[in-house]
Design a protein around this motif. Structure first.
Motif, mmCIF file in Angstrom:
data_model
loop_
_atom_site.group_PDB
_atom_site.id
_atom_site.type_symbol
_atom_site.label_atom_id
_atom_site.label_comp_id
_atom_site.label_asym_id
_atom_site.label_seq_id
_atom_site.Cartn_x
_atom_site.Cartn_y
_atom_site.Cartn_z
ATOM 1 N N THR A 1 1.269 -1.055 -0.231
ATOM 2 C CA THR A 1 -0.120 -0.242 0.055
ATOM 3 C C THR A 1 0.679 1.198 0.070
ATOM 4 O O THR A 1 1.733 1.602 0.548
ATOM 5 C CB THR A 1 -1.078 0.144 0.878
ATOM 6 O OG1 THR A 1 -1.815 -1.381 1.485
ATOM 7 C CG2 THR A 1 -1.510 1.081 1.366
ATOM 8 N N ARG A 2 0.490 2.041 -0.853
ATOM 9 C CA ARG A 2 1.562 3.403 -0.816
ATOM 10 C C ARG A 2 0.538 4.695 -1.370
ATOM 11 O O ARG A 2 -0.067 3.527 -2.609
ATOM 12 C CB ARG A 2 2.403 3.055 -1.703
ATOM 13 C CG ARG A 2 2.602 2.144 -3.208
ATOM 14 C CD ARG A 2 4.159 2.098 -3.782
ATOM 15 N NE ARG A 2 3.670 1.844 -5.277
ATOM 16 C CZ ARG A 2 3.786 2.519 -6.165
ATOM 17 N NH1 ARG A 2 4.713 3.592 -5.765
ATOM 18 N NH2 ARG A 2 4.079 1.328 -7.756
ATOM 19 N N MET A 3 0.905 5.785 -1.743
ATOM 20 C CA MET A 3 0.346 7.329 -2.438
ATOM 21 C C MET A 3 1.118 7.857 -3.482
ATOM 22 O O MET A 3 0.485 8.124 -4.741
ATOM 23 C CB MET A 3 -0.293 7.829 -1.671
ATOM 24 C CG MET A 3 -1.290 7.693 -0.385
ATOM 25 S SD MET A 3 -2.065 8.397 0.960
ATOM 26 C CE MET A 3 -0.567 8.500 2.365
ATOM 27 N N PRO A 50 0.177 6.038 6.094
ATOM 28 C CA PRO A 50 0.036 4.700 5.902
ATOM 29 C C PRO A 50 0.558 3.842 4.544
ATOM 30 O O PRO A 50 -0.490 2.858 5.036
ATOM 31 C CB PRO A 50 -1.786 4.727 5.594
ATOM 32 C CG PRO A 50 -1.061 6.280 4.680
ATOM 33 C CD PRO A 50 -0.235 6.920 5.376
ATOM 34 N N ALA A 51 1.416 4.255 4.346
ATOM 35 C CA ALA A 51 2.456 3.282 3.160
ATOM 36 C C ALA A 51 2.152 1.693 4.095
ATOM 37 O O ALA A 51 2.508 1.504 5.087
ATOM 38 C CB ALA A 51 3.614 3.973 2.756
ATOM 39 N N GLY A 52 2.244 0.537 3.389
ATOM 40 C CA GLY A 52 3.110 -0.114 4.013
ATOM 41 C C GLY A 52 1.687 -1.605 3.171
ATOM 42 O O GLY A 52 3.097 -2.264 2.151
ATOM 43 N N SER A 65 7.570 -2.133 3.857
ATOM 44 C CA SER A 65 7.298 -2.906 2.087
ATOM 45 C C SER A 65 8.355 -1.840 1.665
ATOM 46 O O SER A 65 9.118 -1.207 2.134
ATOM 47 C CB SER A 65 6.585 -1.580 1.952
ATOM 48 O OG SER A 65 4.644 -3.137 2.683
ATOM 49 N N PHE A 66 8.535 -2.437 0.093
ATOM 50 C CA PHE A 66 9.821 -1.998 -0.027
ATOM 51 C C PHE A 66 9.580 -2.601 -1.898
ATOM 52 O O PHE A 66 9.024 -3.472 -2.362
ATOM 53 C CB PHE A 66 10.888 -3.539 -0.168
ATOM 54 C CG PHE A 66 12.609 -3.096 -1.175
ATOM 55 C CD1 PHE A 66 13.467 -2.357 -0.628
ATOM 56 C CD2 PHE A 66 12.229 -4.393 -1.699
ATOM 57 C CE1 PHE A 66 14.284 -2.089 -0.919
ATOM 58 C CE2 PHE A 66 13.382 -4.272 -2.508
ATOM 59 C CZ PHE A 66 14.736 -3.406 -1.927
#
Length: 386
Positions: A57-59, A143-145, A234-235
């Motif tokens: 999850t990312r923006m 909230p990225a993750g 996350s990567f």
């Protein structure tokens, strides 16, 4: 014979989101689709790639449309979790080595995304990740993750039912147009809907005999059980396309270790290989899922994982096939394909995090006012040459 205003075919991330939004808007809706196959080797499908415990999850995204889709979706995660009682989101953060870092950082500032440049030394100290070969590294904060797709679908389905929708755990075997809508055969039952929304992934619109020009990329993912070490984010590691010919190793991503149904805590790593095998038809996709995936691709992913995590032990690993469905315009295909049937297909490897908004937008096609978005135009979600 059950009758509905809208039947959403495909009980995945996009379909379950569309059904929830339609049901909560007061529409009579059925969400239809089978559960996960018990045995990939013998099942005839349909298969999907949301049978998983982790998706990034990312923006930040080079395409503003994808960023808008993600920001809107992520903004609703907490509400969906609270009302359903099912948690699916972890704000573990994202370490990102982009192809065009300055453009991505400028985009993040414009959208007020919490992201900053981070040094390879800090990444190594905090996470134990060796990114010394990266030119620029971005850290996107929560909230990225990552999300758990299975649990998110369960949450969306629960809220669909709570709003009066009907959830049908079975495949659709046939769809026949009628003067007033579409008649669906669902196992031994018949359902009639005024309109149908196909959220059927790689299966696209074949159920109604419409061939969409999609690319189905056959991929393999590796789940690795790691030894002790720092908590991982996350990567994503991406290379400049201009250098890809000189460096044939494909770009990679991972979801940090999460608990899988067998009890093991596994990191999931996959790639963005431009030379991946493409499937021309659904039969080839079925054969691919039955095959169990490519050991050669899994070995390459393990090699990349060891490069990035040189101090971590890999205790065990599993491989799994998946498929990425790409559209000609690199955005989800949302449009009508006949008078009563619309599609929301083609995640392009980026749709999981944005599925709630993709489903909402697709559902608006069936509302009285139709598509009405102040930022995203319907034309952006249909290829210009169709």
């Amino acid at each position: 014979m059950s009758q509905f205003e809208v039947a959403v075919v495909g009980r995945g991330l996009i379909g379950s989101a569309a059904a929830r939004h339609l049901a909560e808007a007061g529409r009579s809706v059925a969400l239809i689709g089978p559960g996960e196959p018990a045995d990939y080797a013998t099942s005839s499908g349909p298969f999907a790639s949301h049978y998983d415990e982790g998706r990034i999850t990312r923006m930040i995204d080079p395409d503003p449309a994808w960023s808008h889709l993600a920001i809107r979706s992520i903004g609703r995660y907490a509400d969906i979790e609270e009302r359903s009682g099912i948690s699916f989101h972890s704000g573990a953060g994202l370490v990102y080595s982009p192809a065009d870092p300055q453009a991505d950082l400028a985009h993040a500032r414009k959208l007020d995304v919490d992201a900053r440049e981070i040094s390879a030394a800090e990444v190594a100290e905090r996470f134990g990740i060796d990114m010394s070969s990266a030119d620029t590294i971005i850290l996107e904060a929560a909230p990225a993750g990552h999300i758990n797709p299975r649990r998110m679908i369960a949450a969306q389905s629960k809220l669909t039912a709570a709003a009066g929708g009907t959830v049908v755990d079975a495949p659709v075997s046939a769809a026949v147009s009628t003067p007033d809508g579409v008649q669906l055969t669902v196992e031994n039952d018949t359902l009639v809907a005024e309109g149908v929304l196909l959220c059927t992934g790689a299966w696209a619109a074949e159920l109604v005999g419409v061939d969409l020009p999609l690319e189905r990329s056959l991929r393999t993912i590796l789940m690795a059980e790691l030894g002790e070490g720092p908590t991982l984010p996350s990567f994503i590691s991406r290379t400049d396309p201009a250098t890809c010919e000189a460096d044939p190793r494909h770009d990679v991503y991972w979801v940090p270790p999460v608990r899988f149904p067998d009890g093991r805590v596994m990191l999931k790593i996959g790639g963005y290989d431009p030379a991946a095998t493409m499937a021309d038809d659904v039969a080839t996709v079925v054969d691919w899922f039955r095959s169990g995936g490519s050991q050669a691709e899994a070995d390459d992913l393990e090699s990349r994982l060891r490069e990035f995590l040189p101090e971590r032990t890999i205790r065990s690993g599993d491989i799994k096939p998946c498929v990425v469905t790409n559209t000609p315009h690199a955005l989800p295909w949302i449009d009508w394909v006949d008078d009563h049937v619309a599609v929301a297909v083609g995640g392009c490897g980026s749709a999981a995090k944005s599925a709630d908004e993709i489903g909402r937008l697709a559902g608006t096609l069936f509302t009285e006012g139709g598509w009405n978005d102040p930022v995203l135009e319907l034309a952006s979600f249909r290829p210009s040459n169709t």
